[in-house]
Design an enzyme around this catalytic site. Structure first.
Site, PDB file in Angstrom:
ATOM      1  N   LYS A 175       0.868  -1.190   0.000  1.00 51.25           N
ATOM      2  CA  LYS A 175       0.000   0.000   0.000  1.00 51.25           C
ATOM      3  C   LYS A 175       0.897   1.229   0.000  1.00 51.25           C
ATOM      4  CE  LYS A 175      -1.906   3.032   1.947  1.00 51.25           C
ATOM      5  NZ  LYS A 175      -1.812   4.450   1.525  1.00 51.25           N
ATOM      6  N   GLU A 178      -1.048   7.479  -1.026  1.00 54.99           N
ATOM      7  CA  GLU A 178      -2.018   7.916  -2.053  1.00 54.99           C
ATOM      8  C   GLU A 178      -1.436   9.009  -2.936  1.00 54.99           C
ATOM      9  OE1 GLU A 178      -5.203  10.537  -0.214  1.00 54.99           O
ATOM     10  OE2 GLU A 178      -4.081   9.900   1.549  1.00 54.99           O
ATOM     11  N   GLY A 227       6.924   5.749   7.540  1.00 60.45           N
ATOM     12  CA  GLY A 227       6.108   6.957   7.494  1.00 60.45           C
ATOM     13  C   GLY A 227       6.294   7.763   8.754  1.00 60.45           C
ATOM     14  N   GLY A 228       5.305   8.569   9.061  1.00 58.57           N
ATOM     15  CA  GLY A 228       5.398   9.450  10.218  1.00 58.57           C
ATOM     16  C   GLY A 228       5.265   8.708  11.539  1.00 58.57           C
ATOM     17  N   THR A 231       1.622   8.059  12.719  1.00 55.13           N
ATOM     18  CA  THR A 231       0.996   6.925  12.030  1.00 55.13           C
ATOM     19  C   THR A 231       1.631   5.615  12.511  1.00 55.13           C
ATOM     20  OG1 THR A 231       0.907   8.403  10.130  1.00 55.13           O
ATOM     21  CG2 THR A 231       0.178   6.154   9.770  1.00 55.13           C
ATOM     22  N   GLY A 232       2.924   5.652  12.749  1.00 54.12           N
ATOM     23  CA  GLY A 232       3.615   4.456  13.243  1.00 54.12           C
ATOM     24  C   GLY A 232       3.008   3.955  14.551  1.00 54.12           C
ATOM     25  N   GLU A 249       9.811   2.169  10.273  1.00 57.25           N
ATOM     26  CA  GLU A 249      10.858   3.169  10.037  1.00 57.25           C
ATOM     27  C   GLU A 249      10.157   4.514  10.047  1.00 57.25           C
ATOM     28  OE1 GLU A 249      12.863   5.792   8.723  1.00 57.25           O
ATOM     29  OE2 GLU A 249      13.305   4.831   6.804  1.00 57.25           O
ATOM     30  N   CYS A 283      13.700  11.275   5.866  1.00 52.50           N
ATOM     31  CA  CYS A 283      13.673  10.925   7.292  1.00 52.50           C
ATOM     32  C   CYS A 283      15.037  11.126   7.937  1.00 52.50           C
ATOM     33  CB  CYS A 283      13.175   9.502   7.480  1.00 52.50           C
ATOM     34  SG  CYS A 283      14.020   8.310   6.439  1.00 52.50           S
ATOM     35  N   GLU A 384      10.114  17.141  14.021  1.00 53.41           N
ATOM     36  CA  GLU A 384      10.466  16.945  12.618  1.00 53.41           C
ATOM     37  C   GLU A 384       9.614  17.887  11.753  1.00 53.41           C
ATOM     38  OE1 GLU A 384       9.187  13.235  10.780  1.00 53.41           O
ATOM     39  OE2 GLU A 384      11.174  13.008   9.917  1.00 53.41           O
TER      40      GLU A 384
HETATM   41  P1  NDP Z   1       1.961   8.876   6.958  1.00 54.85           P
HETATM   42  O1  NDP Z   1       2.743   8.299   8.044  1.00 54.85           O
HETATM   43  O2  NDP Z   1       0.552   9.244   7.231  1.00 54.85           O
HETATM   44  O3  NDP Z   1       1.958   7.928   5.658  1.00 54.85           O
HETATM   45  C1  NDP Z   1       2.732   6.764   5.471  1.00 54.85           C
HETATM   46  C2  NDP Z   1       1.868   5.661   4.860  1.00 54.85           C
HETATM   47  O4  NDP Z   1       0.935   5.185   5.826  1.00 54.85           O
HETATM   48  C3  NDP Z   1       1.036   6.105   3.667  1.00 54.85           C
HETATM   49  O5  NDP Z   1       0.941   5.051   2.733  1.00 54.85           O
HETATM   50  C4  NDP Z   1      -0.301   6.391   4.317  1.00 54.85           C
HETATM   51  O6  NDP Z   1      -1.352   6.386   3.408  1.00 54.85           O
HETATM   52  C5  NDP Z   1      -0.383   5.240   5.299  1.00 54.85           C
HETATM   53  N1  NDP Z   1      -1.302   5.415   6.405  1.00 54.85           N
HETATM   54  C6  NDP Z   1      -1.906   6.533   6.854  1.00 54.85           C
HETATM   55  N2  NDP Z   1      -2.651   6.260   7.951  1.00 54.85           N
HETATM   56  C7  NDP Z   1      -2.509   4.939   8.194  1.00 54.85           C
HETATM   57  C8  NDP Z   1      -3.017   4.066   9.202  1.00 54.85           C
HETATM   58  N3  NDP Z   1      -3.802   4.492  10.179  1.00 54.85           N
HETATM   59  N4  NDP Z   1      -2.658   2.772   9.154  1.00 54.85           N
HETATM   60  C9  NDP Z   1      -1.833   2.320   8.192  1.00 54.85           C
HETATM   61  N5  NDP Z   1      -1.325   3.101   7.210  1.00 54.85           N
HETATM   62  C10 NDP Z   1      -1.651   4.395   7.222  1.00 54.85           C
HETATM   63  O7  NDP Z   1       2.736  10.077   6.417  1.00 54.85           O
HETATM   64  P2  NDP Z   1       2.125  11.369   5.802  1.00 54.85           P
HETATM   65  O8  NDP Z   1       2.184  11.167   4.351  1.00 54.85           O
HETATM   66  O9  NDP Z   1       0.819  11.809   6.334  1.00 54.85           O
HETATM   67  O10 NDP Z   1       3.189  12.370   6.366  1.00 54.85           O
HETATM   68  C11 NDP Z   1       3.043  12.861   7.696  1.00 54.85           C
HETATM   69  C12 NDP Z   1       4.374  13.093   8.298  1.00 54.85           C
HETATM   70  O11 NDP Z   1       5.072  11.877   8.433  1.00 54.85           O
HETATM   71  C13 NDP Z   1       5.289  13.950   7.466  1.00 54.85           C
HETATM   72  O12 NDP Z   1       5.048  15.283   7.656  1.00 54.85           O
HETATM   73  C14 NDP Z   1       6.613  13.532   7.969  1.00 54.85           C
HETATM   74  O13 NDP Z   1       6.928  14.213   9.137  1.00 54.85           O
HETATM   75  C15 NDP Z   1       6.436  12.084   8.276  1.00 54.85           C
HETATM   76  N6  NDP Z   1       6.933  11.195   7.245  1.00 54.85           N
HETATM   77  C16 NDP Z   1       8.060  10.492   7.501  1.00 54.85           C
HETATM   78  C17 NDP Z   1       8.581   9.667   6.555  1.00 54.85           C
HETATM   79  C18 NDP Z   1       9.809   8.892   6.793  1.00 54.85           C
HETATM   80  O14 NDP Z   1      10.395   8.397   5.855  1.00 54.85           O
HETATM   81  N7  NDP Z   1      10.227   8.716   8.012  1.00 54.85           N
HETATM   82  C19 NDP Z   1       7.964   9.531   5.248  1.00 54.85           C
HETATM   83  C20 NDP Z   1       6.742  10.272   5.085  1.00 54.85           C
HETATM   84  C21 NDP Z   1       6.265  11.061   6.063  1.00 54.85           C
HETATM   85  P3  NDP Z   1      -1.738   7.756   2.696  1.00 54.85           P
HETATM   86  O15 NDP Z   1      -0.506   8.542   2.436  1.00 54.85           O
HETATM   87  O16 NDP Z   1      -2.347   7.296   1.446  1.00 54.85           O
HETATM   88  O17 NDP Z   1      -2.663   8.453   3.662  1.00 54.85           O
END
Ligand code: NDP
Length: 489
Positions: A175, A178, A227-228, A231-232, A249, A283, A384
């Site tokens: 996944k 988006e 991801g963030g 969300t983690g 991560e 990140c 961050e």
């Molecule tokens: P998210 O953590 O929301 O997105 C990462 C992934 O998780 C995307 O595919 C997202 O889908 C998906 N997701 C969202 N909600 C859930 C959930 N409840 N359960 C499972 N999967 C989920 O990152 P964002 O794109 O919203 O970015 C937010 C912040 O995260 C950024 O501002 C940044 O600080 C940080 N970030 C850190 C990254 C890293 O590499 N460490 C990478 C990206 C973001 P979808 O995007 O389709 O909503």
């Protein structure tokens, strides 16, 4: 531009059924790249069911390691064939300069080949447990994996997960964010073309709802998430219900420590790269510069001139040095962070605004920003930003530098710049993070583990450990001559 489908389930492209449209925008000008229907929870169910059936059938998990390695190797070759096309897709999706996208494609080729090599190692070992016993520990695939990835390195982050998962014999449902589905869809198509059996790799294009359904799914054995941090935490909570294995991560607030015995020009050049690569949406970005007081002013002068000189533009223009941010929302978060920092007393040395060039007005651009006079009580130093914002703090001795560097809830990466290699080793040992660069920033190799401590994550990607994350160990104790236990008389 069109997608072959918003779902890849059991070897066929299909359309999702949620009734909700998602719009993928080109961050360089805000134009629509593609619209597609988001995956519904029922689509996620079907994708997981296909991955589960493929896993249980054993056509992949039970295949000879050489066969799995062959698929990874052929996928790497196909990616080399499609290199320019995939790099363009990545730039269109993320906004990063083509030069960076090409490096990402090359790195993914290297990762696929690395795990093709490791797939052949089954890590079984024997234990001496007495004359009548054969005791062996074997590695088995962990099962059905949910792989959830972010928008900053869409191709790279999915490859860091898929390559070891497939090498281990797992099946997976992917996944992507988006915001950036294009290259992940292409990679999934290449895996099928390379001979991955149907059901082994599934794809659902959707938003957080699809991600949440996937990571909570009772038929998923393992979740790997990038991801963030917020969300983690949600992913960890969701996975707890069925006690899944979880690898995360997450974010970082990475210190870049500069001692006084350095070549200032070299350090300034690297500090700009560390902070502003991919508009700071990395990140491991070196977003916190800690500079010895003796060279602080010279470094700040260099940073200011360097940041103001960075050429912003469309990533497809080969002259572009830095592209747009991913979205208007991400830029708005960055603008709010800069405004908050100035209100807390930071001094704006460079940037802090959108570019003046009218040709960039429709894109999500933000000028590389340098803030001086920063201290650890400021939100911009603690949190961050995930945008092109570099904070500068001064220190006077090694002990203070290490204390400042470690004073963060994150622990992904850090760097130290000094001519004194003994000091470099001391500081490298003292930094509490997953990667330390000495006199460098950002490089990684597929054979070395990558991941965070503290709130930067759980587990490791890359290296042999990156494969071990997708394997379960089983101890098989085989007695040759059965006898009574002797415990109950
Ligand atoms: P998210 O953590 O929301 O997105 C990462 C992934 O998780 C995307 O595919 C997202 O889908 C998906 N997701 C969202 N909600 C859930 C959930 N409840 N359960 C499972 N999967 C989920 O990152 P964002 O794109 O919203 O970015 C937010 C912040 O995260 C950024 O501002 C940044 O600080 C940080 N970030 C850190 C990254 C890293 O590499 N460490 C990478 C990206 C973001 P979808 O995007 O389709 O909503």
């Amino acid at each position: 531009m069109s997608l072959p489908g918003s779902l890849f389930i059991d070897g066929t492209w299909q359309d999702a059924r949620s009734g909700r449209l998602l719009h993928v925008l080109d961050p360089a000008d805000g134009s629509l790249v593609v619209a597609h229907e988001a995956a519904a929870a029922s689509d996620v169910d079907r994708a997981v069911a296909a991955a589960r059936a493929a896993f249980e059938a054993g056509k992949w998990s039970g295949a000879p390691a050489e066969e799995r390695a062959g698929v990874l190797r052929r996928t790497a070759d196909l990616l080399v064939r499609d290199r320019e096309h995939v790099a363009l897709l990545e730039t269109q999706d993320t906004g990063k300069p083509l030069r960076e996208s090409r490096v990402d494609v090359d790195d993914v080729v290297a990762v696929l080949r690395y795990y093709a090599g490791l797939a052949l190692d089954d890590v079984a070992h024997r234990v001496d447990a007495g004359p009548d016993v054969d005791s062996r520990v074997v590695a088995e695939p962990a099962g059905v994996c949910a792989l959830v990835t972010p928008w900053n390195y869409p191709l790279l982050s999915v490859a860091w997960k898929l390559a070891p998962a497939l090498a281990a014999g797992c099946t997976a449902v992917v996944k992507p964010s988006e915001l950036t589905p294009l290259t992940t869809a292409h990679l999934v198509a290449l895996l099928a073309e390379a001979g991955a059996p149907s059901g082994v790799v599934g794809l659902v294009l959707g938003d957080g709802e699809a991600g949440a359904a996937l990571v909570a799914h009772p038929d998923v054995d393992l979740v790997s998430f990038t991801g963030g941090t917020a969300t983690g935490r949600a992913v960890l909570r969701a996975a707890a219900a069925t006690v899944k294995r979880v690898h995360c991560e997450l974010g970082g607030k990475n210190p870049n420590v500069v001692f006084a015995d350095v070549d200032v020009d070299v350090v300034v050049d690297n500090a700009l790269h560390a902070a502003f690569l991919h508009a700071g949406q990395v990140c491991s970005a070196g977003s916190r510069l800690l500079v010895h007081a003796d060279v602080h002013d010279a470094v700040v002068t260099g940073l200011t001139a360097g940041a103001e000189a960075i050429r912003l533009g469309d990533g497809r223009d080969e002259r572009t040095q830095s592209g747009p941010m991913i979205s208007g929302a991400q830029r708005a978060r960055t603008e709010a962070a800069v405004a908050g920092a100035l209100a807390e007393g930071a001094v704006l040395a460079a940037g802090g605004r959108r570019p003046d060039d009218p040709a960039l007005a429709d894109g999500f651009f933000h000028r590389p920003t340098v803030l001086t006079g920063c201290s650890r009580n400021m939100a911009v130093v603690r949190e961050e930003v995930f945008g092109p914002v570099l904070t500068v703090e001064a220190f006077t001795d090694e002990q203070e530098a290490v204390a400042l560097a470690n004073d963060t809830v994150y622990g992904l990466a850090g760097a130290v710049w000094t001519a004194d290699l003994d000091r470099a080793d001391r500081v490298a040992a003292a930094l509490r993070c997953g990667t330390v660069w000495v006199n460098d920033f950002h490089p990684y190799v597929p054979g070395a583990e990558w991941g965070g401590r503290k709130q930067s994550g759980v587990g490791r990607e890359l290296g042999p450990t990156g494969l071990a994350e997708y394997r379960e160990l089983k101890h098989v104790w085989r007695r040759r001559t059965p006898g009574r236990s002797g415990w109950l008389g």
